[in-house]
Design an enzyme around this catalytic site. Structure first.
Site, PDB file in Angstrom:
ATOM      1  CE  LYS A   1      -3.641   5.163  -1.549  1.00  0.00           C
ATOM      2  NZ  LYS A   1      -4.718   5.985  -2.134  1.00  0.00           N
TER       3      LYS A   1
ATOM      4  CE1 TYR B   1      -3.636   2.561   0.811  1.00  0.00           C
ATOM      5  CE2 TYR B   1      -2.420   3.067   2.820  1.00  0.00           C
ATOM      6  CZ  TYR B   1      -3.438   3.362   1.933  1.00  0.00           C
ATOM      7  OH  TYR B   1      -4.250   4.443   2.166  1.00  0.00           O
TER       8      TYR B   1
HETATM    9  N1  LIG Z   1      -9.145   6.227   6.095  1.00  0.00           N
HETATM   10  C1  LIG Z   1      -7.895   6.581   6.270  1.00  0.00           C
HETATM   11  O1  LIG Z   1      -7.377   6.625   7.420  1.00  0.00           O
HETATM   12  C2  LIG Z   1      -7.050   6.963   5.092  1.00  0.00           C
HETATM   13  C3  LIG Z   1      -5.786   7.486   5.351  1.00  0.00           C
HETATM   14  C4  LIG Z   1      -4.982   7.851   4.294  1.00  0.00           C
HETATM   15  C5  LIG Z   1      -5.446   7.720   2.996  1.00  0.00           C
HETATM   16  N2  LIG Z   1      -6.687   7.190   2.757  1.00  0.00           N
HETATM   17  C6  LIG Z   1      -7.110   7.079   1.361  1.00  0.00           C
HETATM   18  O2  LIG Z   1      -8.398   7.656   1.222  1.00  0.00           O
HETATM   19  C7  LIG Z   1      -9.060   7.056   0.104  1.00  0.00           C
HETATM   20  C8  LIG Z   1     -10.453   6.668   0.510  1.00  0.00           C
HETATM   21  O3  LIG Z   1     -10.374   5.707   1.533  1.00  0.00           O
HETATM   22  P1  LIG Z   1     -11.499   5.564   2.658  1.00  0.00           P
HETATM   23  O4  LIG Z   1     -10.765   5.426   3.928  1.00  0.00           O
HETATM   24  O5  LIG Z   1     -12.545   6.601   2.487  1.00  0.00           O
HETATM   25  O6  LIG Z   1     -12.064   4.097   2.283  1.00  0.00           O
HETATM   26  P2  LIG Z   1     -13.517   3.445   2.398  1.00  0.00           P
HETATM   27  O7  LIG Z   1     -14.331   4.120   3.430  1.00  0.00           O
HETATM   28  O8  LIG Z   1     -13.276   2.003   2.501  1.00  0.00           O
HETATM   29  O9  LIG Z   1     -14.167   3.798   0.983  1.00  0.00           O
HETATM   30  C9  LIG Z   1     -13.587   3.314  -0.186  1.00  0.00           C
HETATM   31  C10 LIG Z   1     -14.468   3.665  -1.376  1.00  0.00           C
HETATM   32  O10 LIG Z   1     -13.822   3.211  -2.555  1.00  0.00           O
HETATM   33  C11 LIG Z   1     -14.624   2.210  -3.201  1.00  0.00           C
HETATM   34  N3  LIG Z   1     -13.699   1.224  -3.758  1.00  0.00           N
HETATM   35  C12 LIG Z   1     -12.797   0.453  -3.106  1.00  0.00           C
HETATM   36  N4  LIG Z   1     -12.135  -0.318  -3.966  1.00  0.00           N
HETATM   37  C13 LIG Z   1     -12.628  -0.049  -5.197  1.00  0.00           C
HETATM   38  C14 LIG Z   1     -12.357  -0.539  -6.496  1.00  0.00           C
HETATM   39  N5  LIG Z   1     -11.430  -1.480  -6.723  1.00  0.00           N
HETATM   40  N6  LIG Z   1     -13.068  -0.025  -7.526  1.00  0.00           N
HETATM   41  C15 LIG Z   1     -13.987   0.924  -7.327  1.00  0.00           C
HETATM   42  N7  LIG Z   1     -14.301   1.433  -6.121  1.00  0.00           N
HETATM   43  C16 LIG Z   1     -13.618   0.942  -5.074  1.00  0.00           C
HETATM   44  C17 LIG Z   1     -15.538   1.675  -2.099  1.00  0.00           C
HETATM   45  O11 LIG Z   1     -16.754   1.125  -2.593  1.00  0.00           O
HETATM   46  P3  LIG Z   1     -16.853  -0.486  -2.920  1.00  0.00           P
HETATM   47  O12 LIG Z   1     -16.231  -1.210  -1.769  1.00  0.00           O
HETATM   48  O13 LIG Z   1     -18.326  -0.736  -3.084  1.00  0.00           O
HETATM   49  O14 LIG Z   1     -16.104  -0.669  -4.191  1.00  0.00           O
HETATM   50  C18 LIG Z   1     -15.814   2.967  -1.345  1.00  0.00           C
HETATM   51  O15 LIG Z   1     -16.750   3.765  -2.052  1.00  0.00           O
HETATM   52  C19 LIG Z   1      -8.167   5.908  -0.340  1.00  0.00           C
HETATM   53  O16 LIG Z   1      -7.394   6.328  -1.440  1.00  0.00           O
HETATM   54  C20 LIG Z   1      -7.263   5.664   0.859  1.00  0.00           C
HETATM   55  O17 LIG Z   1      -6.035   5.076   0.489  1.00  0.00           O
HETATM   56  C21 LIG Z   1      -7.481   6.805   3.792  1.00  0.00           C
END
Ligand SMILES: NC(=O)c1ccc[n+]([C@@H]2O[C@H](COP(=O)([O-])OP(=O)(O)OC[C@H]3O[C@@H](n4cnc5c(N)ncnc54)[C@H](OP(=O)(O)O)[C@@H]3O)[C@@H](O)[C@H]2O)c1
Length: 270
Positions: free
Chosen positions: A158, A154
Site C-alpha cells: 500500500k 500489505y
Molecule cells: N476496511 C478497512 O478497515 C480498510 C482500511 C484501510 C484500507 N482499506 C482498503 O479499502 C479497500 C476496500 O476494502 P474493504 O475493507 O471494503 O474490503 P471488503 O469488504 O473485503 O471488499 C473487498 C472487495 O474487493 C473485491 N476483491 C477482493 N479481492 C479481489 C480480487 N483479487 N479481484 C477482484 N476483486 C477483489 C471483493 O469481492 P470478491 O471477494 O468477490 O472478489 C469485494 O468486492 C481495500 O483497498 C483495502 O485495502 C480498508
C-alpha cells in the site's frame, strides 16, 4: 450527498465494488448519476450488485491475465467512455513477519494491490483518458504509515500504491488527476478480524469516537473523483476518524517529553 458533484453521465469503474468500501463508492456514484461498472471475483455478487445499481459488472480477479483490458473494453463498449477509475480491490494477505514471507504470497500482494491498479490506469489512459481526461482514485490505507507486526506485505504494497499515485499524477497531468484516500479502520469484511473483537476499545481511542463506515470513505472518494477537487492531484486524503492525529500527538508528546528530559539532565536537573 452527491448532488453537487457533477458526476451525472460520467462513466466509472470501481474494482471490488460488490461489498464494503467499493460497494459504497459504487452506490454513491450511481446516486450521483454516474454510469457504474463494478468488479469482483464472485460472479453472482457482481451480477447482483450491477443490477442493483442499474450498471454493469465483470467478474474476475483484478490481477488476472487480461482482466484490465477486458473490463476496460466492456466499459467502453457499454458506456462509450471511461471518466473515473477507483482502484479499490485489494488483499491484506499474507499475514506474518516479512522474514518468513513466502515469495509467491508476496508477489500476489503486489500483483493485486499495486500492479493491477497500474494496469487499469494504463488501459483507461490508452482507451479514453489520454484524449478526454479523467480522474483516478486509489484506495490505500492509513496503516501504510506504520509498522504492523503481522501485515508487512500489505503495508509495504500500500505504501507502494501511495507512491504510484504520486508518480502517475505527475505523468498523467494535466488531463488526468490521480489521488488516493487512506482509510483508517472501517467496518468491512476485510477488517472484521480487527474491529469485531476490539471495536469499543479502538473507537474509544479515536478522536471522532467511532470506527469508520464504508460510506465515510465513499464520500471522500466521490469528492476527489469529481470536479470539486479539480485543482488536486497527487494528494492522499486521510479518512481515518483522526487515527493519525491521535498517533501523531501521542508520539509527539513522547518526543517532546524525551527532549525535555534530556535538556534537564544536561542542565543538571535530576
Ligand atoms: N476496511 C478497512 O478497515 C480498510 C482500511 C484501510 C484500507 N482499506 C482498503 O479499502 C479497500 C476496500 O476494502 P474493504 O475493507 O471494503 O474490503 P471488503 O469488504 O473485503 O471488499 C473487498 C472487495 O474487493 C473485491 N476483491 C477482493 N479481492 C479481489 C480480487 N483479487 N479481484 C477482484 N476483486 C477483489 C471483493 O469481492 P470478491 O471477494 O468477490 O472478489 C469485494 O468486492 C481495500 O483497498 C483495502 O485495502 C480498508
Amino acid at each position: 450527498m452527491t448532488s453537487s458533484y457533477g458526476l451525472s453521465g460520467r462513466a466509472a469503474l470501481v474494482t471490488g465494488g460488490t461489498r464494503g468500501i467499493g460497494r459504497a463508492v459504487a452506490e454513491g456514484l450511481a446516486a450521483a448519476g454516474a454510469l457504474v461498472c463494478v468488479t469482483g471475483r464472485d460472479a453472482a455478487e457482481v451480477r447482483r450488485t450491477a443490477a442493483g445499481l442499474g450498471g454493469i459488472g465483470l467478474a474476475g480477479d483484478v490481477a488476472g491475465p487480461g482482466h484490465a483490458e477486458a473490463v476496460t473494453e466492456l466499459v467502453l463498449a457499454e458506456f462509450g467512455r471511461l471518466d473515473l477509475l477507483v482502484n479499490n480491490a485489494a488483499t491484506n494477505q499474507p499475514y506474518g513477519p516479512l522474514t518468513e514471507v513466502d515469495a509467491d504470497a508476496w508477489r500476489r500482494a503486489f500483483a493485486v494491490n499495486v500492479e493491477a491498479p497500474l494496469r487499469l490506469v494504463q488501459c483507461a489512459w490508452r482507451a479514453w483518458m489520454r484524449e478526454h481526461g479523467g480522474s483516478v482514485v486509489n484506495v490505500c490505507t492509513e496503516g501504510a504509515a506504520h509498522v504492523g507486526p503481522h501485515v508487512g506485505a500489505y503495508g509495504t504494497s500500500k505504501a507502494a500504491l501511495l507512491h504510484l499515485t504520486r508518480q502517475l499524477a505527475g505523468e498523467l497531468a494535466p488531463g488526468v488527476r490521480v489521488n488516493s484516500v487512506s482509510p483508517g479502520l472501517v467496518r468491512t469484511e476485510m477488517a472484521r478480524f480487527v474491529w469485531e473483537p476490539g471495536e469499543a476499545e479502538v473507537a474509544a481511542g479515536l478522536p471522532l469516537g467511532r470506527i469508520g463506515e464504508p460510506d465515510d470513505v465513499a464520500r471522500a472518494v466521490l469528492w476527489l473523483a469529481s470536479d470539486a477537487a479539480r485543482w488536486i492531484t497527487g494528494a492522499d486524503l486521510l479518512v481515518d476518524g483522526g487515527t493519525r492525529v491521535r498517533a501523531a500527538s501521542t508520539a509527539g508528546a513522547y518526543a517532546v517529553h524525551d527532549r525535555l528530559r534530556g535538556h534537564r539532565a544536561a542542565a543538571g536537573d535530576p
